[in-house]
Write an enzyme that holds these catalytic residues in place. Structure first.
Site, PDB file in Angstrom:
ATOM      1  N   THR A  84      40.179  -6.845  42.476  1.00 12.87           N
ATOM      2  CA  THR A  84      41.338  -7.389  42.045  1.00 12.87           C
ATOM      3  C   THR A  84      40.846  -7.803  40.458  1.00 12.87           C
ATOM      4  O   THR A  84      41.623  -7.523  39.429  1.00 12.87           O
ATOM      5  CB  THR A  84      41.799  -8.626  42.579  1.00 12.87           C
ATOM      6  OG1 THR A  84      41.054  -9.363  42.994  1.00 12.87           O
ATOM      7  CG2 THR A  84      42.630  -8.021  43.785  1.00 12.87           C
ATOM      8  N   THR A  85      39.787  -8.427  40.209  1.00 13.22           N
ATOM      9  CA  THR A  85      39.268  -8.912  38.992  1.00 13.22           C
ATOM     10  C   THR A  85      39.113  -7.609  37.998  1.00 13.22           C
ATOM     11  O   THR A  85      39.407  -7.666  36.907  1.00 13.22           O
ATOM     12  CB  THR A  85      38.151  -9.893  39.123  1.00 13.22           C
ATOM     13  OG1 THR A  85      38.491 -10.905  40.056  1.00 13.22           O
ATOM     14  CG2 THR A  85      37.720 -10.716  37.816  1.00 13.22           C
TER      15      THR A  85
ATOM     16  N   ASP B 141      39.503 -10.045  52.140  1.00 15.57           N
ATOM     17  CA  ASP B 141      38.881  -8.871  51.250  1.00 15.57           C
ATOM     18  C   ASP B 141      37.875  -8.160  51.923  1.00 15.57           C
ATOM     19  O   ASP B 141      37.686  -7.130  52.079  1.00 15.57           O
ATOM     20  CB  ASP B 141      38.142  -9.476  50.166  1.00 15.57           C
ATOM     21  CG  ASP B 141      39.298 -10.231  49.209  1.00 15.57           C
ATOM     22  OD1 ASP B 141      40.359 -10.217  49.610  1.00 15.57           O
ATOM     23  OD2 ASP B 141      38.946 -10.502  48.022  1.00 15.57           O
TER      24      ASP B 141
ATOM     25  N   ASP C 160      39.144 -15.236  43.573  1.00 13.81           N
ATOM     26  CA  ASP C 160      39.774 -13.818  43.904  1.00 13.81           C
ATOM     27  C   ASP C 160      40.863 -13.798  42.823  1.00 13.81           C
ATOM     28  O   ASP C 160      41.787 -14.463  42.530  1.00 13.81           O
ATOM     29  CB  ASP C 160      40.647 -14.331  45.245  1.00 13.81           C
ATOM     30  CG  ASP C 160      41.254 -12.700  45.609  1.00 13.81           C
ATOM     31  OD1 ASP C 160      40.502 -11.721  45.611  1.00 13.81           O
ATOM     32  OD2 ASP C 160      42.457 -12.940  45.877  1.00 13.81           O
TER      33      ASP C 160
END
Length: 542
Positions: A93-94, A391, A60
């Protein structure tokens, strides 16, 4: 001769101009390289060990960025956007870190050649507005006439896409259904704190369950606890913040007594106070007594004799969820315990889950709440499962509030890249070159998906460019299963449009922020770092 002006403290480090800007861009690119390989279904995991030796295995983006402990001031902006993306939409997020880093990497040659940063910033902002406008144009609306079953299926597909890149992707069908059921059990405001997540080591992932109500671990108990009943139908619940045990005398208290009878009266008074509280609780009609503070052995035995259940030292968040679910309120006195302050639920029971015992409150009439009990082998695996489910839950919440979706797997990025390239041909000057840069930067998502899966990224990107140049190729993206390109909308690789909008906005803001900094001033630490070495104490030399 011009006198020398000393403006800053001695030891202040200043660096400015083009080299400073290039240094900041390089620092951001280095951070991107740390999370680059975690993107997508075939992304790798990172094992991060903190100072105190705690190991975390995760892919994550936000978790990794948080644990990396980045100290470079410019690179910290990437950590911030990963956190904001996690807080706002939960997923992507990445991607947001990757996009910000790639925007900077692509414009770096122009900075080196002397293009003014403000011209670049203007182009990035204009490009971002065009991308967001295009997303809203092509996003697929899924509401209106569609029934509940269709909406449920849409939410499940969005949750599946979010879980596809996680450690638990093998069980994505099971967990996506669980995430959707959890969110749909909430009220219209979808408060996240009404979903409790508990971890129980042991068992398989498939043994995880969704409890429609409140569940928490059995608290510390005294003798007499096992004599209490462990299940009730329609019980009244008293939620207290009272200590129900005989207190030890305070260390600094002094009571002067001159005979044994007086001492006995002091002891009796203590017992009377305790029994008075217990009697009031019993008379209120409550069958389940929960308290934030300890419930002692005398009280435990008292309740057991009267067929009542009690639990002391209940964690505050669990007690608050019980209060919101069952009604009533948390009281700080045993007086005035009436129906107005007592909660009620349809059924209460204590059950064994793995090696732990849990208290379950179900059929709660008032608030809508649920608890996820996760099972699994190791502690790190359970923690990563919880992060993955968080998530998925966030994505489902967003999909309920914003009902437009786009195809994942690099499809929307390739479409935006084609759109920007097309626009770049209609403008002149530096803006054309910078728009091309943004278009190239967007290709990092499908390229990295291919690299992480071990595919030939050049070959697949050429196929994607060719397909997107045609009218019918709008939703074509990387097909991870067959090492090819495919229509990802038809393949149900969906994500809410808001995720992409948020990611692009945050990435361009971070890139603009880094580009607008042309000087860094570091003040020396207070006290100075060049002081004399510390001695052994008491003035003795080393």
């Amino acid at each position: 001769m011009q006198p020398q002006i000393i403006l800053l403290r001695e030891g202040t480090d200043t660096s400015q101009g083009k080299p400073q800007l290039i240094s900041n861009i390089n620092a951001c690119c280095a951070v991107v390289d740390a999370v680059r390989t975690t993107l997508g279904p075939r992304g790798m995991d990172k094992l991060i060990v903190t100072e105190n030796g705690k190991a975390t295995i995760s892919n994550d983006g936000a978790t990794i960025m948080k644990l990396l402990n980045v100290v470079h001031p410019a690179a910290k902006t990437l950590v911030d956007i990963a956190r904001s993306q996690d807080a706002e939409v939960g997923d992507g997020t990445t991607s947001v870190v990757l996009l910000a880093g790639e925007f900077l990497r692509q414009v770096k040659p122009y900075v080196e050649e002397g293009v003014h940063p403000q011209i670049i910033i203007r182009a990035v902002r204009k490009g971002t507005q065009m991308m967001i406008k295009r997303i809203h144009e092509v996003a697929v609306k899924v509401s209106g006439s569609s029934g509940d079953a269709e909406k449920y299926e849409l939410l499940r597909k969005c949750a599946s896409t979010a879980l596809m890149s996680k450690l638990i992707h093998q069980q994505k069908e099971f967990f996506s259904k669980m995430a959707v059921d959890a969110v749909l059990s909430l009220d219209s405001l979808l408060p996240l704190n009404m979903i409790g997540i508990k971890q129980v080591q042991g068992g398989a992932l498939e043994d995880s369950e969704l409890v429609a109500g409140v569940a928490f671990k059995k608290t510390f108990s005294y003798a007499g606890f096992e004599m209490q009943p462990k299940s009730y139908k329609n019980p009244k619940i008293a939620m207290l913040q009272i200590e129900l045990e005989l207190k030890a005398e305070r260390d600094n208290a002094e009571v002067r007594l001159d005979n044994v009878q007086e001492y006995q009266r002091v002891v009796d008074a203590e017992w009377d106070i305790l029994y008075d509280k217990l009697e009031r609780i019993h008379k209120s009609g409550a069958k389940v007594v929960l308290s934030r503070l300890p419930i002692g052995d005398v009280a435990t035995q008292y309740f057991a004799d009267r067929d009542m259940f009690c639990a002391g030292r209940v964690p505050e968040d669990d007690l608050k969820r019980t209060m919101k679910a069952c009604g009533g309120s948390i009281v700080t006195t045993a007086h005035d315990l009436g129906d107005g302050v007592l909660g009620q639920c349809g059924s209460f029971e204590e059950r064994q889950v793995g090696g732990e015992r849990y208290n379950f409150f179900s059929e709660c009439p008032l608030a809508k709440t649920c608890t996820l009990i996760l099972r699994g082998g190791s502690e790190q695996f359970l923690e990563e499962t919880e992060r993955s489910l968080h998530d998925a839950i966030m994505i489902v919440r967003r999909a309920i509030k914003n009902d437009s979706v786009v195809a994942g797997g690099g499809a929307i990025e390739m479409e935006l890249s084609r759109y920007l390239r097309q626009h770049a041909r209609t403008v002149a000057g530096k803006e054309q070159l910078l728009m091309d840069c943004l278009a190239r930067a967007l290709e990092i998502i499908p390229r990295q998906l291919c690299d992480n899966a071990g595919f030939d990224s050049t070959n697949i990107l050429n196929k994607l460019r060719h397909t997107h140049a045609q009218e019918s190729g709008l939703w074509f993206g990387v097909d991870i299963q067959n090492e090819d390109v495919a229509d990802n909308l038809a393949a149900c690789v969906w994500e809410p449009a808001i995720v992409r909008v948020n990611a692009l906005t945050a990435a361009s803001e971070a890139a603009c922020l880094v580009l607008s900094v042309d000087e860094t001033i570091k003040n020396p630490r207070s006290g100075g770092e060049g002081g004399p070495p510390a001695g052994r104490g008491r003035g003795r030399p080393m």
